[in-house]
Design a protein around this motif. Structure first.
Motif, short mmCIF file in Angstrom:
data_model
loop_
_atom_site.label_atom_id
_atom_site.label_comp_id
_atom_site.label_asym_id
_atom_site.label_seq_id
_atom_site.Cartn_x
_atom_site.Cartn_y
_atom_site.Cartn_z
N UNK A 1 0.83 -1.21 0.00
CA UNK A 1 0.00 0.00 0.00
C UNK A 1 0.86 1.25 0.00
N UNK A 2 1.96 1.25 0.78
CA UNK A 2 2.86 2.39 0.80
C UNK A 2 3.56 2.59 -0.53
N UNK A 3 3.94 1.49 -1.17
CA UNK A 3 4.59 1.58 -2.47
C UNK A 3 3.60 2.10 -3.51
N UNK A 4 2.35 1.68 -3.42
CA UNK A 4 1.33 2.20 -4.33
C UNK A 4 1.18 3.71 -4.16
N UNK A 5 1.15 4.16 -2.90
CA UNK A 5 1.05 5.60 -2.65
C UNK A 5 2.22 6.34 -3.29
N UNK A 6 3.42 5.76 -3.21
CA UNK A 6 4.59 6.37 -3.84
C UNK A 6 4.38 6.52 -5.34
N UNK B 1 4.36 10.13 -7.18
CA UNK B 1 5.59 10.43 -7.93
C UNK B 1 5.51 9.77 -9.30
N UNK B 2 4.63 10.31 -10.12
CA UNK B 2 4.44 9.75 -11.46
C UNK B 2 5.70 9.78 -12.30
N UNK B 3 6.61 10.73 -12.02
CA UNK B 3 7.85 10.82 -12.79
C UNK B 3 8.78 9.65 -12.53
N UNK B 4 8.52 8.91 -11.45
CA UNK B 4 9.37 7.77 -11.10
C UNK B 4 8.87 6.46 -11.71
N UNK B 5 7.67 6.47 -12.24
CA UNK B 5 7.15 5.24 -12.85
C UNK B 5 8.04 4.85 -14.03
N UNK B 6 8.34 3.60 -14.13
CA UNK B 6 9.24 3.12 -15.18
C UNK B 6 10.69 3.22 -14.81
N UNK C 1 -1.38 -4.14 -12.61
CA UNK C 1 -2.38 -3.83 -13.64
C UNK C 1 -2.65 -2.35 -13.79
N UNK C 2 -2.61 -1.61 -12.68
CA UNK C 2 -2.92 -0.19 -12.71
C UNK C 2 -1.75 0.68 -13.19
N UNK C 3 -0.52 0.24 -12.97
CA UNK C 3 0.62 1.11 -13.24
C UNK C 3 1.58 0.58 -14.29
N UNK C 4 1.55 -0.69 -14.63
CA UNK C 4 2.57 -1.27 -15.52
C UNK C 4 2.47 -0.71 -16.93
N UNK C 5 3.58 -0.79 -17.62
CA UNK C 5 3.64 -0.43 -19.03
C UNK C 5 4.18 -1.64 -19.79
N UNK C 6 4.28 -1.53 -21.09
CA UNK C 6 4.68 -2.69 -21.89
C UNK C 6 6.11 -3.13 -21.57
N UNK D 1 7.12 -3.40 -15.09
CA UNK D 1 6.13 -3.77 -14.07
C UNK D 1 6.66 -3.24 -12.73
N UNK D 2 5.80 -2.63 -11.94
CA UNK D 2 6.28 -2.01 -10.70
C UNK D 2 6.65 -2.99 -9.60
N UNK D 3 6.04 -4.20 -9.59
CA UNK D 3 6.34 -5.18 -8.54
C UNK D 3 6.75 -6.50 -9.16
N UNK D 4 7.87 -7.02 -8.74
CA UNK D 4 8.24 -8.40 -9.03
C UNK D 4 8.02 -9.17 -7.73
N UNK D 5 6.99 -9.94 -7.71
CA UNK D 5 6.58 -10.64 -6.49
C UNK D 5 6.90 -12.11 -6.64
#
Length: 464
Positions: free
Chosen positions: A276-281, A285-290, A324-329, A332-336
């Motif tokens: 949940x905290x990582x999602x909030x980040x 901070x949209x500039x950090x996605x990817x 699903x909400x944040x990934x791009x082609x 992926x934001x989480x490797x679980x």
């Protein structure tokens, strides 16, 4: 020199030394030094308990294991230990299950341990019992005439009195601890909680030096913060396996910042709150996605307990929703990952990660935090984000300490870690590595055993 008899629920990793953790390595070293014996459950089941002891010797350490019946495992291990004591001691009274059969199984298995190990104990041996599975064992040994010096160490938190009193027969359980000559806790906080219970619920009193007096019985209680085996971990971190693991993760990261978390799949580790905290980040901070991803390694834990099945399902859902909400082609934001890795590989993964996100809701110590610090490059170390509710937070004060229940604090700490200048990272790391190096598991073991050796032998156990 006296022999050392170590007794724990399981005898760890003797048939596979490469899979041993730091605690197993340290205890094995103590057993070699003291010509000792390691006694516990084999992990196997038998149709009928016979008390048969499987004696083996591995790398200079003698092990003695017994098999338990299916009912023993269900009631003692899956039941009272992990569905009653574990949640309660981690402040999760809402998850604790109180079942009469659990308590009966817990007492029965402790009696079986005592009955089986008693003939193996010689008059001058030091006996060291480990963890919440075996709290009554000291009392059971006293009933069988064992007058040796017996110590007990609790590897998990000790809960406040207001929570512990919710446990049926809590006074009986705590009184059984008074059969030990020395009781060890991870931190002063857990020790203070124990002292408060003694004074409030049992009418005892505690001397300034930690000596506990109850009903004519005198016991020493103290904090012995555990560490990692620093020398052994440094060797693991410098191995070829570790170097290959580091290169593997860095190559797969493709220049992205790696945030790592390594935890057993357990509700006490704060994995849902971490996600949940990582999602909030990511939201803030949209500039950090990817540009960043969280590698969460969470091997399954206690699959027989239904609570852990629910945790895994919920984390699967949370990680899938975030991806699903944040990934791009191409990101992926989480490797679980739901599997474990050997220590050498983990050391390499730690080295390759710019940030460690360790957010237990309650933890006796948390050695992953210390391993992360030990694995870092001194010239370019990563940043440790650590829950203030982990025992390690008392020693690693230069980590970025967070409230794991706060999504905003986790998000802000991630942003601060990414922006932290190199000289500040080095300054913080140097302060923490001194603690990790000096307060290691060898020091912990030496301090506890020396304190136990200084205790007077017991003539008889307390009435419980």
């Amino acid at each position: 020199m006296s022999r050392l008899i170590v007794i724990s629920n399981r005898v760890s990793g003797q048939r596979n030394p490469a899979a041993q953790g730091g605690l197993s390595v340290a205890l094995a070293a103590a057993l070699r030094e003291y010509r000792g014996l390691w006694f516990g459950w084999s992990g196997n089941q038998t149709e009928h308990f016979t008390g048969h002891i499987d004696l083996q010797r591995h790398d200079g350490v003698t092990t003695a294991t017994i098999d338990l019946e299916e009912q023993d495992v269900d009631e003692y291990y899956n039941g009272y230990a992990n569905r009653t004591l574990w949640p309660l001691f981690h402040y999760r009274i809402d998850l604790a299950e109180y079942d009469r059969s659990f308590g009966s199984g817990y007492e029965r298995v402790n009696e079986r341990f005592a009955e089986t190990v008693t003939p193996l104990i010689e008059p001058d041996d030091l006996v060291w019992v480990h963890d919440y599975h075996l709290i009554p064992l000291g009392s059971q040994l006293r009933e069988r005439g064992i007058t040796n010096r017996i110590g007990f160490f609790l590897h998990i938190p000790w809960p406040p009195s207001r929570l512990l009193v919710s446990l049926p027969f809590h006074k009986r359980l705590v009184r059984s601890l008074l059969a030990y000559d020395l009781i060890g806790f991870q931190t002063e906080e857990w020790l203070d909680s124990f002292r408060h219970y003694i004074e409030r619920e049992l009418g005892g009193h505690v001397d300034p030096d930690g000596t506990v007096h109850v009903d004519g019985r005198t016991v020493k209680a103290a904090a012995f913060p555990i560490g990692i085996d620093y020398k052994e971990f440094q060797e693991a971190a410098g191995s070829e396996v570790a170097r290959e693991a580091c290169l593997r993760l860095r190559k797969s990261a493709g220049g992205k910042h790696v945030v790592i978390g390594v935890d057993r799949l357990d509700y006490s580790k704060g994995l849902e709150e971490r996600f949940a905290g990582y999602r909030r980040f990511l939201e803030e901070h949209g500039d950090r996605r990817g540009d960043i991803f969280l590698l969460q390694i969470a091997p399954p834990s206690r699959g027989e307990v239904h609570t852990y099945e629910a945790i895994r399902e919920h984390l699967d859902e949370l990680s899938g929703r975030i991806n699903g909400d944040f990934a791009d082609v191409d990101w992926v934001p989480i490797r679980y990952v739901n599997q474990g890795y050997p220590r050498e590989e983990l050391a390499g993964f730690y080295r390759a990660s710019e940030i460690a996100l360790i957010t237990p809701l309650r933890d006796g110590m948390n050695l992953v935090a210390k391993e992360y610090i030990a694995a870092q490059d001194p010239d370019n170390p990563g940043v440790l984000i650590l829950s203030r509710f982990a025992g390690a937070a008392l020693q690693l004060e230069d980590a970025l300490l967070v409230n794991p229940y706060s999504k905003d604090e986790i998000s802000d700490a991630l942003h601060r870690a990414l922006e932290m200048p190199r000289d500040e990272r080095i300054r913080r790391w140097e302060a923490m590595i001194r603690s990790v190096r000096e307060d290691d598991v060898v020091k912990w073991r030496h301090q506890f055993v020396a304190e136990l050796e200084g205790c007077a032998a017991t003539s008889k156990g307390p009435n419980i």
